[in-house]
Write a protein that holds these residues in place. Structure first.
Motif, PDB file in Angstrom:
ATOM      1  N   HIS A   1      43.146  24.201 -12.758  1.00 55.56           N
ATOM      2  CA  HIS A   1      41.812  24.789 -12.625  1.00 55.56           C
ATOM      3  C   HIS A   1      41.504  25.119 -11.169  1.00 55.56           C
ATOM      4  O   HIS A   1      40.598  25.896 -10.890  1.00 55.56           O
ATOM      5  CB  HIS A   1      40.746  23.863 -13.233  1.00 55.56           C
ATOM      6  CG  HIS A   1      40.618  22.544 -12.547  1.00 55.56           C
ATOM      7  ND1 HIS A   1      41.448  21.481 -12.829  1.00 55.56           N
ATOM      8  CD2 HIS A   1      39.773  22.131 -11.579  1.00 55.56           C
ATOM      9  CE1 HIS A   1      41.110  20.466 -12.061  1.00 55.56           C
ATOM     10  NE2 HIS A   1      40.099  20.827 -11.299  1.00 55.56           N
ATOM     11  N   ASP A   2      42.279  24.558 -10.240  1.00 53.86           N
ATOM     12  CA  ASP A   2      42.099  24.829  -8.813  1.00 53.86           C
ATOM     13  C   ASP A   2      42.949  26.002  -8.315  1.00 53.86           C
ATOM     14  O   ASP A   2      42.725  26.502  -7.220  1.00 53.86           O
ATOM     15  CB  ASP A   2      42.461  23.591  -7.990  1.00 53.86           C
ATOM     16  CG  ASP A   2      41.567  22.409  -8.308  1.00 53.86           C
ATOM     17  OD1 ASP A   2      40.344  22.599  -8.423  1.00 53.86           O
ATOM     18  OD2 ASP A   2      42.102  21.292  -8.444  1.00 53.86           O
ATOM     19  N   GLY A   3      43.951  26.399  -9.075  1.00 55.49           N
ATOM     20  CA  GLY A   3      44.856  27.472  -8.679  1.00 55.49           C
ATOM     21  C   GLY A   3      46.284  27.119  -9.063  1.00 55.49           C
ATOM     22  O   GLY A   3      46.530  26.158  -9.792  1.00 55.49           O
ATOM     23  N   TYR A   4      47.231  27.897  -8.547  1.00 56.90           N
ATOM     24  CA  TYR A   4      48.656  27.679  -8.819  1.00 56.90           C
ATOM     25  C   TYR A   4      49.236  26.784  -7.733  1.00 56.90           C
ATOM     26  O   TYR A   4      48.869  26.897  -6.562  1.00 56.90           O
ATOM     27  CB  TYR A   4      49.413  29.012  -8.805  1.00 56.90           C
ATOM     28  CG  TYR A   4      48.998  29.951  -9.899  1.00 56.90           C
ATOM     29  CD1 TYR A   4      49.589  29.898 -11.149  1.00 56.90           C
ATOM     30  CD2 TYR A   4      48.007  30.895  -9.676  1.00 56.90           C
ATOM     31  CE1 TYR A   4      49.203  30.765 -12.163  1.00 56.90           C
ATOM     32  CE2 TYR A   4      47.606  31.766 -10.676  1.00 56.90           C
ATOM     33  CZ  TYR A   4      48.214  31.697 -11.913  1.00 56.90           C
ATOM     34  OH  TYR A   4      47.825  32.553 -12.905  1.00 56.90           O
ATOM     35  N   LEU A   5      50.174  25.902  -8.114  1.00 61.18           N
ATOM     36  CA  LEU A   5      50.844  25.090  -7.114  1.00 61.18           C
ATOM     37  C   LEU A   5      51.690  26.005  -6.226  1.00 61.18           C
ATOM     38  O   LEU A   5      52.375  26.914  -6.709  1.00 61.18           O
ATOM     39  CB  LEU A   5      51.741  24.036  -7.774  1.00 61.18           C
ATOM     40  CG  LEU A   5      51.071  23.001  -8.651  1.00 61.18           C
ATOM     41  CD1 LEU A   5      52.063  21.882  -8.993  1.00 61.18           C
ATOM     42  CD2 LEU A   5      49.822  22.419  -8.035  1.00 61.18           C
ATOM     43  N   TYR A   6      51.617  25.740  -4.940  1.00 65.34           N
ATOM     44  CA  TYR A   6      52.220  26.604  -3.936  1.00 65.34           C
ATOM     45  C   TYR A   6      52.899  25.744  -2.871  1.00 65.34           C
ATOM     46  O   TYR A   6      52.239  24.923  -2.226  1.00 65.34           O
ATOM     47  CB  TYR A   6      51.102  27.438  -3.313  1.00 65.34           C
ATOM     48  CG  TYR A   6      51.441  28.193  -2.058  1.00 65.34           C
ATOM     49  CD1 TYR A   6      52.233  29.323  -2.104  1.00 65.34           C
ATOM     50  CD2 TYR A   6      50.942  27.783  -0.827  1.00 65.34           C
ATOM     51  CE1 TYR A   6      52.529  30.032  -0.951  1.00 65.34           C
ATOM     52  CE2 TYR A   6      51.233  28.488   0.331  1.00 65.34           C
ATOM     53  CZ  TYR A   6      52.027  29.605   0.265  1.00 65.34           C
ATOM     54  OH  TYR A   6      52.317  30.299   1.395  1.00 65.34           O
ATOM     55  N   PRO A   7      54.221  25.902  -2.677  1.00 67.25           N
ATOM     56  CA  PRO A   7      54.890  25.110  -1.651  1.00 67.25           C
ATOM     57  C   PRO A   7      54.461  25.575  -0.255  1.00 67.25           C
ATOM     58  O   PRO A   7      54.402  26.774   0.016  1.00 67.25           O
ATOM     59  CB  PRO A   7      56.370  25.386  -1.896  1.00 67.25           C
ATOM     60  CG  PRO A   7      56.410  26.695  -2.597  1.00 67.25           C
ATOM     61  CD  PRO A   7      55.121  26.811  -3.362  1.00 67.25           C
ATOM     62  N   PHE A   8      54.126  24.622   0.606  1.00 74.06           N
ATOM     63  CA  PHE A   8      53.671  24.974   1.948  1.00 74.06           C
ATOM     64  C   PHE A   8      54.021  23.853   2.921  1.00 74.06           C
ATOM     65  O   PHE A   8      53.599  22.713   2.720  1.00 74.06           O
ATOM     66  CB  PHE A   8      52.160  25.221   1.936  1.00 74.06           C
ATOM     67  CG  PHE A   8      51.594  25.597   3.278  1.00 74.06           C
ATOM     68  CD1 PHE A   8      51.808  26.868   3.800  1.00 74.06           C
ATOM     69  CD2 PHE A   8      50.881  24.691   4.018  1.00 74.06           C
ATOM     70  CE1 PHE A   8      51.305  27.212   5.040  1.00 74.06           C
ATOM     71  CE2 PHE A   8      50.375  25.021   5.258  1.00 74.06           C
ATOM     72  CZ  PHE A   8      50.592  26.292   5.771  1.00 74.06           C
ATOM     73  N   ALA A   9      54.763  24.173   3.958  1.00 70.59           N
ATOM     74  CA  ALA A   9      55.088  23.244   5.043  1.00 70.59           C
ATOM     75  C   ALA A   9      55.653  21.916   4.533  1.00 70.59           C
ATOM     76  O   ALA A   9      55.213  20.852   4.957  1.00 70.59           O
ATOM     77  CB  ALA A   9      53.864  23.037   5.924  1.00 70.59           C
ATOM     78  N   GLY A  10      56.598  21.966   3.606  1.00 73.75           N
ATOM     79  CA  GLY A  10      57.219  20.767   3.087  1.00 73.75           C
ATOM     80  C   GLY A  10      56.354  19.975   2.124  1.00 73.75           C
ATOM     81  O   GLY A  10      56.692  18.866   1.750  1.00 73.75           O
ATOM     82  N   ASP A  11      55.232  20.531   1.735  1.00 73.93           N
ATOM     83  CA  ASP A  11      54.304  19.876   0.821  1.00 73.93           C
ATOM     84  C   ASP A  11      53.915  20.889  -0.254  1.00 73.93           C
ATOM     85  O   ASP A  11      54.483  21.966  -0.332  1.00 73.93           O
ATOM     86  CB  ASP A  11      53.067  19.406   1.589  1.00 73.93           C
ATOM     87  CG  ASP A  11      52.307  18.295   0.879  1.00 73.93           C
ATOM     88  OD1 ASP A  11      52.721  17.891  -0.222  1.00 73.93           O
ATOM     89  OD2 ASP A  11      51.293  17.849   1.427  1.00 73.93           O
TER      90      ASP A  11
END
Length: 67
Positions: free
Chosen positions: A9-19
């Protein structure tokens, strides 16, 4: 070939800066090799089953989304 992404509900999971972060753009969503791996990633971020959706993508031979 398939890949899986996670929509919350918050958005799509997105890889960013090793997290993992969130994005509103489906084409920026992180791709997982299995539905289980995608589900585990969502749960590691605190999402409970039923509060996120694992979406299967059909990929071409180059790994691009066919949709």
């Amino acid at each position: 070939m398939h890949a899986y992404i996670v929509k919350t509900h918050d958005g799509y999971l997105y890889p960013f800066a090793g997290d993992v972060s969130l994005t509103d753009e489906q084409d920026q969503a992180g791709q997982y090799r299995s539905a289980r791996e995608a589900s585990e990633a969502a749960q590691e971020l605190g999402y409970k089953e039923g509060t996120y959706e694992v979406i299967a993508l059909e990929l071409d031979d180059a790994g691009r989304n066919r949709q």
